[in-house]
Design a protein around this motif. Structure first.
Motif, short mmCIF file in Angstrom:
data_model
loop_
_atom_site.label_atom_id
_atom_site.label_comp_id
_atom_site.label_asym_id
_atom_site.label_seq_id
_atom_site.Cartn_x
_atom_site.Cartn_y
_atom_site.Cartn_z
N LEU A 159 77.40 1.31 45.24
CA LEU A 159 76.33 2.63 44.43
C LEU A 159 77.18 3.17 43.13
O LEU A 159 76.66 3.04 42.29
N ALA A 160 77.26 3.50 43.53
CA ALA A 160 77.70 5.08 42.82
C ALA A 160 79.44 5.13 42.12
O ALA A 160 79.12 5.54 40.99
N ALA A 161 80.02 3.97 42.32
CA ALA A 161 81.38 3.32 41.93
C ALA A 161 80.23 3.06 40.76
O ALA A 161 81.63 2.89 39.65
N TYR A 168 81.86 12.79 35.24
CA TYR A 168 81.23 14.33 36.23
C TYR A 168 80.01 14.52 36.86
O TYR A 168 80.05 14.76 37.96
N ASP A 169 79.48 13.29 36.00
CA ASP A 169 78.40 12.85 37.24
C ASP A 169 79.09 12.24 38.57
O ASP A 169 78.32 12.32 39.82
N ARG A 170 80.23 11.07 38.43
CA ARG A 170 80.95 10.99 39.10
C ARG A 170 81.44 12.04 40.70
O ARG A 170 80.94 11.70 41.81
N TYR A 171 81.44 12.39 39.76
CA TYR A 171 82.52 13.97 40.11
C TYR A 171 81.30 14.61 41.63
O TYR A 171 81.02 14.87 42.37
N THR A 172 79.99 15.09 41.02
CA THR A 172 78.95 15.59 41.32
C THR A 172 78.84 14.58 42.67
O THR A 172 78.68 15.21 43.05
N LEU A 174 80.33 12.53 44.60
CA LEU A 174 81.91 12.79 45.64
C LEU A 174 81.35 14.11 45.78
O LEU A 174 81.28 14.48 47.40
N ARG A 175 80.62 14.61 45.47
CA ARG A 175 81.22 16.52 46.02
C ARG A 175 79.58 16.41 47.30
O ARG A 175 78.90 17.67 47.56
N SER A 176 78.72 15.23 47.44
CA SER A 176 77.71 15.68 48.15
C SER A 176 77.85 15.69 49.84
O SER A 176 78.63 15.72 49.92
N THR A 177 76.77 16.35 50.30
CA THR A 177 77.37 17.12 51.14
C THR A 177 76.05 16.03 52.90
O THR A 177 75.69 16.59 53.89
N SER A 178 75.16 15.71 51.75
CA SER A 178 74.34 14.35 52.89
C SER A 178 73.79 13.22 52.30
O SER A 178 74.62 12.64 51.09
N MET A 179 74.08 12.33 53.07
CA MET A 179 73.40 10.89 52.33
C MET A 179 72.56 11.18 52.25
O MET A 179 71.98 9.62 50.38
N ARG A 184 70.04 10.76 46.37
CA ARG A 184 68.69 10.93 45.77
C ARG A 184 69.23 11.79 44.59
O ARG A 184 68.94 11.13 42.99
N GLN A 185 70.57 12.08 44.38
CA GLN A 185 71.40 12.55 43.13
C GLN A 185 71.71 11.46 42.11
O GLN A 185 72.09 11.16 41.07
N LEU A 186 72.02 9.75 42.95
CA LEU A 186 72.54 8.93 42.19
C LEU A 186 71.46 8.39 40.94
O LEU A 186 71.36 7.98 40.32
N ILE A 187 70.75 8.02 42.18
CA ILE A 187 68.73 8.48 41.20
C ILE A 187 68.75 8.85 40.21
O ILE A 187 68.93 8.56 38.83
N ASP A 188 68.71 10.09 40.18
CA ASP A 188 68.51 11.01 38.86
C ASP A 188 69.55 10.66 37.80
O ASP A 188 69.09 10.65 36.73
#
Length: 200
Positions: A159-161, A168-172, A174-179, A184-188
């Motif tokens: 989904l992120a892809a 730069y949003d995709r890079y954000t 990629l750096r996620s520290t939890s599922m 949540r970041q993907l939705i926002d």
């Protein structure tokens, strides 16, 4: 620490997601040739986002977090190679070493994001938001029709892809520290992109 072969790109690679590449620069042809000569199957190279500078020829500024890609196919073209890699593990670049004969870096692997069944509603929400945004923003039909993996962790990265986001949003993501944080970041970020598109 052994240095890994690296392929800086103008785009982000996520785990569990394929990346087709046309390889034409001599340094990367050398890299792929050496990978194909390895005795062990499943050879990998690192992919990082080029934050600034040209994609060809070097002199670029590279991101510090990336994804290993396992080389799954290679076909010779007219003066180039068409290869396909699949993202595996995320890493942090500890140190770039000499680019001769191709970019290389010492890496530390990042832990995999852990899936919990409690996240199922969030995954469903993320899928609904991403697919709606694709339909509204007019991404390619192949993105809209992408069938997600039965593995929920893989589905989250897929989904992120396909989300209609900038690199730069995709890079954000990629750096996620939890599922949960990834979803949540993907939705926002997707809602923000949809809003900007609607306003424009």
């Amino acid at each position: 620490m052994a240095a890994s072969p690296m392929f800086p790109l103008g785009s982000v690679l996520f785990p569990r997601v394929p990346v087709p590449l046309r390889v034409f620069e001599p340094r990367y042809l050398t890299m792929v040739g050496r990978l194909l000569d390895e005795d062990e199957p499943g050879f990998e190279f690192g992919v990082v986002l080029i934050e600034r500078g040209p994609e060809a020829g070097g002199g670029d500024q590279r991101a510090s977090v990336g994804t290993m890609a396992r080389l799954v196919s290679a076909a010779a073209g007219a003066g180039d190679l068409l290869i396909v890699g699949v993202g595996t593990r995320r890493f942090t670049v500890e140190r770039w070493v000499d680019d001769d004969p191709y970019p290389r870096a010492e890496l530390s692997m990042l832990p995999e994001l852990q899936w919990s069944e409690a996240l199922a509603p969030l995954l469903a929400e993320a899928e609904a938001v991403v697919r709606r945004a694709i339909a509204r923003i007019g991404r390619t039909p192949s993105d809209a029709d992408t069938e997600l993996s039965d593995d929920p962790a893989a589905a989250a990265w897929q989904l992120a892809a396909i989300a209609p986001l900038g690199e730069y949003d995709r890079y954000t993501l990629l750096r996620s520290t939890s599922m949960g944080g990834l979803l949540r970041q993907l939705i926002d970020l997707t809602l923000d992109a949809e809003e900007l598109w609607s306003a424009g």
